[in-house]
Write a protein that holds these residues in place. Sequence first.
Motif, PDB file in Angstrom:
ATOM      1  N   ILE A  40       0.828  -1.210   0.000  1.00 46.22           N
ATOM      2  CA  ILE A  40       0.000   0.000   0.000  1.00 46.22           C
ATOM      3  C   ILE A  40       0.862   1.261   0.000  1.00 46.22           C
ATOM      4  O   ILE A  40       0.421   2.322  -0.459  1.00 46.22           O
ATOM      5  N   SER A  41       2.088   1.168   0.482  1.00 47.29           N
ATOM      6  CA  SER A  41       2.964   2.343   0.549  1.00 47.29           C
ATOM      7  C   SER A  41       3.689   2.606  -0.765  1.00 47.29           C
ATOM      8  O   SER A  41       4.527   3.510  -0.840  1.00 47.29           O
ATOM      9  N   THR A 231      -1.277   4.868  -5.411  1.00 49.23           N
ATOM     10  CA  THR A 231      -1.369   3.419  -5.244  1.00 49.23           C
ATOM     11  C   THR A 231      -2.671   2.894  -5.838  1.00 49.23           C
ATOM     12  O   THR A 231      -2.691   1.867  -6.522  1.00 49.23           O
ATOM     13  N   VAL A 232      -3.774   3.605  -5.589  1.00 48.73           N
ATOM     14  CA  VAL A 232      -5.075   3.224  -6.150  1.00 48.73           C
ATOM     15  C   VAL A 232      -5.025   3.261  -7.685  1.00 48.73           C
ATOM     16  O   VAL A 232      -5.548   2.374  -8.369  1.00 48.73           O
ATOM     17  N   ILE A 275     -11.729   9.629 -11.778  1.00 48.86           N
ATOM     18  CA  ILE A 275     -11.962   8.754 -12.921  1.00 48.86           C
ATOM     19  C   ILE A 275     -11.345   7.376 -12.717  1.00 48.86           C
ATOM     20  O   ILE A 275     -11.854   6.377 -13.227  1.00 48.86           O
ATOM     21  N   SER A 276     -10.251   7.305 -11.948  1.00 49.45           N
ATOM     22  CA  SER A 276      -9.613   5.999 -11.710  1.00 49.45           C
ATOM     23  C   SER A 276     -10.552   5.072 -10.944  1.00 49.45           C
ATOM     24  O   SER A 276     -10.646   3.877 -11.256  1.00 49.45           O
ATOM     25  N   ILE A 277     -11.250   5.613  -9.949  1.00 46.58           N
ATOM     26  CA  ILE A 277     -12.197   4.797  -9.178  1.00 46.58           C
ATOM     27  C   ILE A 277     -13.361   4.370 -10.059  1.00 46.58           C
ATOM     28  O   ILE A 277     -13.807   3.207 -10.007  1.00 46.58           O
ATOM     29  N   ILE A 278     -13.856   5.276 -10.888  1.00 40.32           N
ATOM     30  CA  ILE A 278     -14.975   4.951 -11.778  1.00 40.32           C
ATOM     31  C   ILE A 278     -14.586   3.845 -12.756  1.00 40.32           C
ATOM     32  O   ILE A 278     -15.320   2.871 -12.957  1.00 40.32           O
ATOM     33  N   ILE A 279     -13.395   3.978 -13.373  1.00 38.71           N
ATOM     34  CA  ILE A 279     -12.921   2.955 -14.317  1.00 38.71           C
ATOM     35  C   ILE A 279     -12.712   1.628 -13.602  1.00 38.71           C
ATOM     36  O   ILE A 279     -13.067   0.555 -14.122  1.00 38.71           O
TER      37      ILE A 279
END
Length: 294
Positions: A40-41, A231-232, A275-279
């Motif tokens: 995660i880091s 990281t996301v 947009i990264s979360i949506i994709i």
Amino acid sequence: MSNPIFIIESVIDGIVLGGIYTLISLGLSLIYGVAGVLNISHGDMVVLAGLSAFFITSAIGVPSLGLVIAASGIVPMFLVVGVLLYYGLIKPLTKRTKQELLIGAILVTIGLSFIIQDLAATFFGTLPRSVYIGFEPLKLGELVVPFFRIVTFVIIVVIAVFLWIFLKNTFTGMSMRAVTNNREVALSLGIPIHGTSAITFGTGAVLAALGGILYLANGFPITPFVGLSLTVKALTVIVIGGTGRLIGTVIGGVVLGVAETLTGAIISFYWAPAISIIILLIVLMIKPKGILGE
């Protein structure tokens, strides 16, 4: 309706940004494939390298020379940091079950992420940092392309090719692939699992550092608190392309980079980070194993 030239320029920016995301994601993907843990880091390593490069460059006073000097010092340092990270935080967890290892590594690296954020904010401040490379842009009619975008693209291609050759033609690279494919068989063949995992963590940290330096050098702002979002984004790139697939990661990086810049150009800059979360959600619902996943 946005200007078509502006859209083309945004796509070019997106391809370069996607290439940077690809470098970062390749490091995270290698670590997960070989060591079986989710770091995660990882995004905070990107931030730490970028901020370090900023202050080294500022101290030297010549951006292009400063970045070269910064990279020559930061890259080997991060190789060592990655190796120490594995032996200090991850190796003690390998005596646990696979599930306990995965959960334990997530908790440990989340803690490390918080520590890096606090230290970075203390030593580097909380203001956004970026570097402007004063090269003349290329002009094709009304189309204007920053020259360093092209330089960055070439650098990313060279690094990707070098990584591919390293994985395909060196003993360490082949050991990484063997451990990824079948850990038990690799162990029976005498491949040093811990040594290979440590080198993988070091390689992942180097790719994160290179990504951070290029991210900074292309004018994308870095603060101590963007590590988790990076990281996301790296996870999104891996999911889009399919876990463990080099070409898939490249495709995923370009898709995310172009999606972000087009979102900022057409809709609003404030929507670009989301947009990264949506994709990610769309891909998980439609094709959970990614574009190239089987």
